[in-house]
Scaffold this active site. Structure first.
Site, mmCIF file in Angstrom:
data_model
loop_
_atom_site.group_PDB
_atom_site.id
_atom_site.type_symbol
_atom_site.label_atom_id
_atom_site.label_comp_id
_atom_site.label_asym_id
_atom_site.label_seq_id
_atom_site.Cartn_x
_atom_site.Cartn_y
_atom_site.Cartn_z
ATOM 1 N N ASP A 178 0.873 -1.168 0.000
ATOM 2 C CA ASP A 178 0.000 0.000 0.000
ATOM 3 C C ASP A 178 0.909 1.217 0.000
ATOM 4 O O ASP A 178 1.581 1.497 1.001
ATOM 5 C CB ASP A 178 -0.906 -0.008 1.233
ATOM 6 C CG ASP A 178 -1.879 1.173 1.266
ATOM 7 O OD1 ASP A 178 -1.657 2.148 0.518
ATOM 8 O OD2 ASP A 178 -2.850 1.117 2.034
ATOM 9 N N HIS A 179 0.953 1.944 -1.113
ATOM 10 C CA HIS A 179 1.960 2.999 -1.231
ATOM 11 C C HIS A 179 1.760 4.115 -0.206
ATOM 12 O O HIS A 179 2.687 4.859 0.096
ATOM 13 C CB HIS A 179 1.977 3.578 -2.655
ATOM 14 C CG HIS A 179 0.779 4.403 -3.006
ATOM 15 N ND1 HIS A 179 -0.367 3.859 -3.537
ATOM 16 C CD2 HIS A 179 0.556 5.730 -2.902
ATOM 17 C CE1 HIS A 179 -1.250 4.811 -3.751
ATOM 18 N NE2 HIS A 179 -0.720 5.965 -3.377
ATOM 19 N N HIS B 68 -6.291 2.670 2.103
ATOM 20 C CA HIS B 68 -5.420 3.773 2.495
ATOM 21 C C HIS B 68 -5.837 4.423 3.815
ATOM 22 O O HIS B 68 -5.048 4.538 4.751
ATOM 23 C CB HIS B 68 -5.398 4.853 1.413
ATOM 24 C CG HIS B 68 -4.873 4.391 0.100
ATOM 25 N ND1 HIS B 68 -3.882 3.451 -0.030
ATOM 26 C CD2 HIS B 68 -5.191 4.763 -1.170
ATOM 27 C CE1 HIS B 68 -3.618 3.254 -1.315
ATOM 28 N NE2 HIS B 68 -4.405 4.038 -2.012
#
Length: 499
Positions: A180-181, A243
């Site tokens: 998950d960036h 996110h």
């Protein structure tokens, strides 16, 4: 700075957009800064037919558009880059990958260490690992083997459980890195340091001193060319489920006993498992879904969502959502968390705002501004502390002032971007910033009732492009002392409507 062991990095989906925009530039920057292994190989795998030379030429053209690279430096980097065309859904074709990896092991002394990166459509997530396993490429008897999986980790609870089961048929949990960036951003990680290394903040980080918390993930762009994908996803799946719930967990988690992957991720899971389940009655009051409509922003007309390419003209997919939720534990009992995300909002910003309770002193409780701690994740990463001071002149009127810190002021060299950090961590075998299986399940278990409610109660509010979303999101605060923080002013006049 610790370097990874010599290794081969295999990128499935090597001719795709993510590889071109993010992965190859990130790997080049790591190489340029001396962060990669002393020797390594990058093997691109995809359906498109390229020779090694053709693939290198294509990537060099892409890099040259955004980087000022000397020819010798580029040649050195691309001497480690190779390509293999296969049908990724055909198990027999993976024999070609195995042969290439054996060749690259000899040429680059990788010792069999291999990272497989799935930069592919989610439909291939269960397929590729099974095909790798059929050729023994998951075994760790000769070098480590790791699997990086891009989000989404499922479409709902059932598909997430199914995908998880499929992956675990051939790879152990310790080998799986769910990327998950957002968690790769320095400012997300800095939340933990800000909290746990400062005696100023940690004693106040609880229900006794905090009134409410808001988390905003705003985007100024629409769906652009992703209309076909987004129309089957929406804001809840695209931003909230992964996110923003992860950011919430970082804000709300307890201090880990030690700083390592297991301890950190244990605390994240505890928060996600403590999210208060939302009933239909709760969602009726505390869930707002919206969809952007066409409007002029700065004199230029911006399409409404239903006018976007690839979007159903009758679509009821949400491009905005706001939700009030609570955490059922000792630290956060009674403290509401307000989360919102949306497209075509006035600005691109992700931030967390901690709203502290007002002073109980009767003289100052009426006119003193509330204390706020604003943690800006992107852009202009930094922290702002707002508090009251005496307004110059007679009397004791309080005025809000701020102290701010920009994260770039702390760095004396380039900060790794999210993909650089996460790629490096996966090569080093550090899973701290990657989602664990039980965390993914806990997220979906919380979100699934919301998806079910949305399917049966399709109330959707329109909001003009360039505004902060439907006005219903303001009403959910339920207190005259609470309101959303708006990082910038609206750019158009909002018109309310229910679609």
């Amino acid at each position: 700075m610790k370097k990874p062991d010599n290794n081969s990095l295999v990128i499935f989906g090597a001719s795709g957009d993510l590889t071109h925009r993010k992965l190859i530039p990130a790997l080049y920057h790591l190489f340029k800064n001396g962060r990669l292994a002393d020797d390594f190989a990058i093997l691109g795998v995809s359906r498109t037919e390229y020779s090694d030379a053709q693939y290198r030429e294509k990537l060099s053209e892409i890099l040259a558009k955004s980087e000022n690279i000397a020819a010798a430096e580029m040649d050195e980097f691309f001497s480690h880059v190779y390509y293999q065309a296969i049908d990724t859904s055909n198990e027999a074709d993976y024999a070609k990958v195995k042969v290439r990896l054996q060749q690259l092991e000899q040429a680059h002394h990788t010792g069999g260490n291999t990272l497989f990166y799935l930069s592919t459509p989610p439909s291939l997530y269960p397929v590729i690992p099974a095909c790798l396993a059929a050729h023994g490429l998951n075994h760790q008897n000769h070098g480590w083997k790791r699997l990086v999986v891009e989000k989404p980790f499922g479409y709902d609870l059932a598909s997430a459980i199914s995908l998880d089961s499929k992956l675990h048929e051939d790879f152990d949990e310790s080998q799986i890195y769910r990327i998950d960036h957002y968690l790769g951003k320095e400012t997300v990680q800095n939340i933990l340091v800000l909290r746990f290394s400062n005696g100023l903040f940690e004693p106040l980080w609880n229900r006794n001193y905090i009134d409410y918390v808001e988390i905003t993930g705003a985007e100024s762009l629409g769906v652009e060319e992703r209309g076909g994908y987004y129309d089957g996803s929406g804001a809840m799946r695209d931003m909230f489920q992964n996110h923003l719930l992860q950011v919430l967990a970082m804000i709300a988690m307890e201090s880990p006993a030690v700083i390592n992957a297991d301890a950190m991720r244990n605390e994240v899971v505890k928060v996600l498992q403590s999210l208060h389940p939302l009933s239909d009655e709760d969602l009726e009051k505390y869930l707002v879904l919206g969809q952007y409509t066409g409007a002029k922003v700065r004199g230029e007309y911006q399409n409404g969502y239903r006018e976007e390419k690839g979007v159903d003209p009758q679509s009821r997919t949400e491009t905005y959502m706001a939700l009030k939720l609570k955490i059922d534990n000792w630290r956060w009992s009674g403290v509401p968390f307000y989360i919102r995300t949306g497209k075509r909002l006035p600005t691109r910003v992700t931030e967390v705002v901690i709203h502290f309770k007002k002073t109980p002193h009767p003289v100052f409780s009426t006119n003193a501004p509330e204390n706020k701690l604003i943690i800006r994740i992107q852009p202009n990463e930094g922290i702002v502390m707002s508090f009251g001071l005496k307004n110059p002149g007679s009397g004791f009127e309080a005025k809000e002032v701020s102290m701010d810190f920009h994260y770039q002021d702390l760095a004396d060299k380039n900060i790794l971007d999210a993909y650089e950090r996460l790629l490096l961590d996966s090569l080093l075998g550090d899973a701290t910033l990657f989602s664990r299986s039980d965390a993914v399940r806990a997220c979906w278990k919380f979100v699934q009732p919301i998806l079910d409610y949305k399917a049966n109660n399709p109330k959707l509010y329109g909001y003009a492009s360039g505004t902060w979303g439907p006005q219903e999101a303001d009403f959910m605060m339920e207190s005259k002392n609470r309101s959303w923080r708006f990082p910038c002013k609206n750019l158009t006049n909002t018109e309310y409507c229910e679609l």
